[in-house]
Design a protein around this motif. Structure first.
Motif, short mmCIF file in Angstrom:
data_model
loop_
_atom_site.label_atom_id
_atom_site.label_comp_id
_atom_site.label_asym_id
_atom_site.label_seq_id
_atom_site.Cartn_x
_atom_site.Cartn_y
_atom_site.Cartn_z
N THR A 22 2.01 12.59 0.72
CA THR A 22 2.54 11.49 1.80
C THR A 22 2.30 10.18 1.29
O THR A 22 2.27 9.21 2.13
N ALA A 23 2.32 9.93 0.11
CA ALA A 23 2.37 8.52 -0.68
C ALA A 23 3.47 7.63 -0.13
O ALA A 23 3.24 6.37 0.32
N ILE A 24 4.86 8.19 0.04
CA ILE A 24 5.80 7.40 0.43
C ILE A 24 5.59 7.01 1.82
O ILE A 24 5.81 6.14 2.27
N ALA A 25 5.35 8.14 2.75
CA ALA A 25 5.17 7.98 4.12
C ALA A 25 4.22 7.08 4.27
O ALA A 25 4.35 5.91 5.48
N ARG A 26 2.89 7.18 3.79
CA ARG A 26 2.12 6.15 4.07
C ARG A 26 2.27 4.89 3.59
O ARG A 26 1.93 3.68 4.17
N GLY A 27 2.81 4.54 2.48
CA GLY A 27 3.45 3.33 1.94
C GLY A 27 4.48 2.57 2.88
O GLY A 27 4.51 1.55 3.04
N ILE A 28 5.39 3.42 3.56
CA ILE A 28 6.18 2.79 4.41
C ILE A 28 5.59 2.28 5.64
O ILE A 28 5.68 1.13 6.35
N LEU A 29 4.62 3.23 6.19
CA LEU A 29 3.85 2.87 7.30
C LEU A 29 2.92 1.53 7.19
O LEU A 29 2.78 0.82 8.01
N ALA A 30 2.49 1.64 5.87
CA ALA A 30 1.42 0.16 5.57
C ALA A 30 2.25 -0.95 5.50
O ALA A 30 1.74 -2.03 5.94
N ALA A 31 3.46 -0.86 4.64
CA ALA A 31 4.21 -1.95 4.72
C ALA A 31 4.89 -2.34 6.21
O ALA A 31 5.00 -3.62 6.26
N PHE A 32 5.08 -1.26 7.13
CA PHE A 32 5.63 -1.93 8.30
C PHE A 32 4.55 -2.65 8.95
O PHE A 32 4.76 -3.52 9.84
N LEU A 33 3.33 -2.11 8.67
CA LEU A 33 2.25 -2.97 9.59
C LEU A 33 1.56 -4.06 8.95
O LEU A 33 1.01 -5.00 9.54
N THR A 34 1.99 -4.57 7.49
CA THR A 34 1.40 -5.70 7.03
C THR A 34 2.35 -6.82 6.41
O THR A 34 1.99 -7.71 5.98
N GLN A 35 3.83 -6.29 6.35
CA GLN A 35 4.62 -7.27 5.51
C GLN A 35 5.59 -7.80 6.39
O GLN A 35 5.81 -7.30 7.44
N ASN A 36 6.42 -9.03 5.95
CA ASN A 36 7.36 -9.76 6.84
C ASN A 36 8.46 -9.15 6.44
O ASN A 36 8.58 -7.98 5.59
N ASN A 37 9.46 -9.18 7.29
CA ASN A 37 11.00 -8.68 7.25
C ASN A 37 11.69 -8.50 5.88
O ASN A 37 12.02 -7.34 5.46
N SER A 38 11.37 -9.48 5.12
CA SER A 38 12.32 -9.85 3.80
C SER A 38 11.65 -8.95 2.91
O SER A 38 12.21 -8.24 2.02
N ASN A 39 10.40 -9.13 2.78
CA ASN A 39 9.55 -8.09 1.87
C ASN A 39 9.67 -6.74 1.95
O ASN A 39 9.69 -5.94 1.42
N LEU A 40 9.44 -6.40 3.50
CA LEU A 40 9.71 -5.09 3.95
C LEU A 40 11.00 -4.45 3.41
O LEU A 40 10.98 -3.21 2.90
N LYS A 41 11.89 -5.20 3.65
CA LYS A 41 13.46 -4.44 3.28
C LYS A 41 13.29 -4.24 1.72
O LYS A 41 13.92 -2.90 1.42
#
Length: 112
Positions: A22-41
């Motif tokens: 689940t590394a990618i799934a957890r990475g996506i969720l963690a990014a959604f919860l902690t990063q701004n839109n440009s970095n997230l994209k």
């Protein structure tokens, strides 16, 4: 989210949910919860590459894929503390409410 588009992700894995798959799934969720839109994209674009998935499966730590400008400390803390229960909840919602089969993908649209 932007003035034109809003994106969210639900995980609907087809295999048993474990930390090592689940590394990618957890990475996506963690990014959604902690990063701004440009970095997230930019980060999501990087995570969506096949070579990234292969590298993570081979044991590379996800922090190696962070992009400049991301708050690595906050991301890593969220990634390491994000339990598997959230992914299991996503899976249950996808299968019980949306009636998706395990691993089945869908796009859900809800216009304003």
């Amino acid at each position: 989210t932007s003035s034109h588009t809003r994106v969210g992700i639900l995980n609907n894995p087809s295999s048993k949910i474990k930390e090592d798959n689940t590394a990618i799934a957890r990475g996506i969720l963690a990014a959604f919860l902690t990063q701004n839109n440009s970095n997230l994209k930019s980060f999501l674009s990087k995570l969506s590459k096949e070579e990234t998935a292969k590298s993570l499966a081979a044991g590379t730590k996800i922090i190696k894929f962070l992009i400049p400008g991301m708050d690595g400390d906050i991301f890593e803390k969220k990634y390491n503390t994000l339990g598997l229960d959230l992914i299991k909840t996503h899976q249950m919602f996808c299968q019980e409410v949306l009636k998706l089969l395990p691993g089945q993908m869908a796009v859900i649209s809800n216009g304003r």
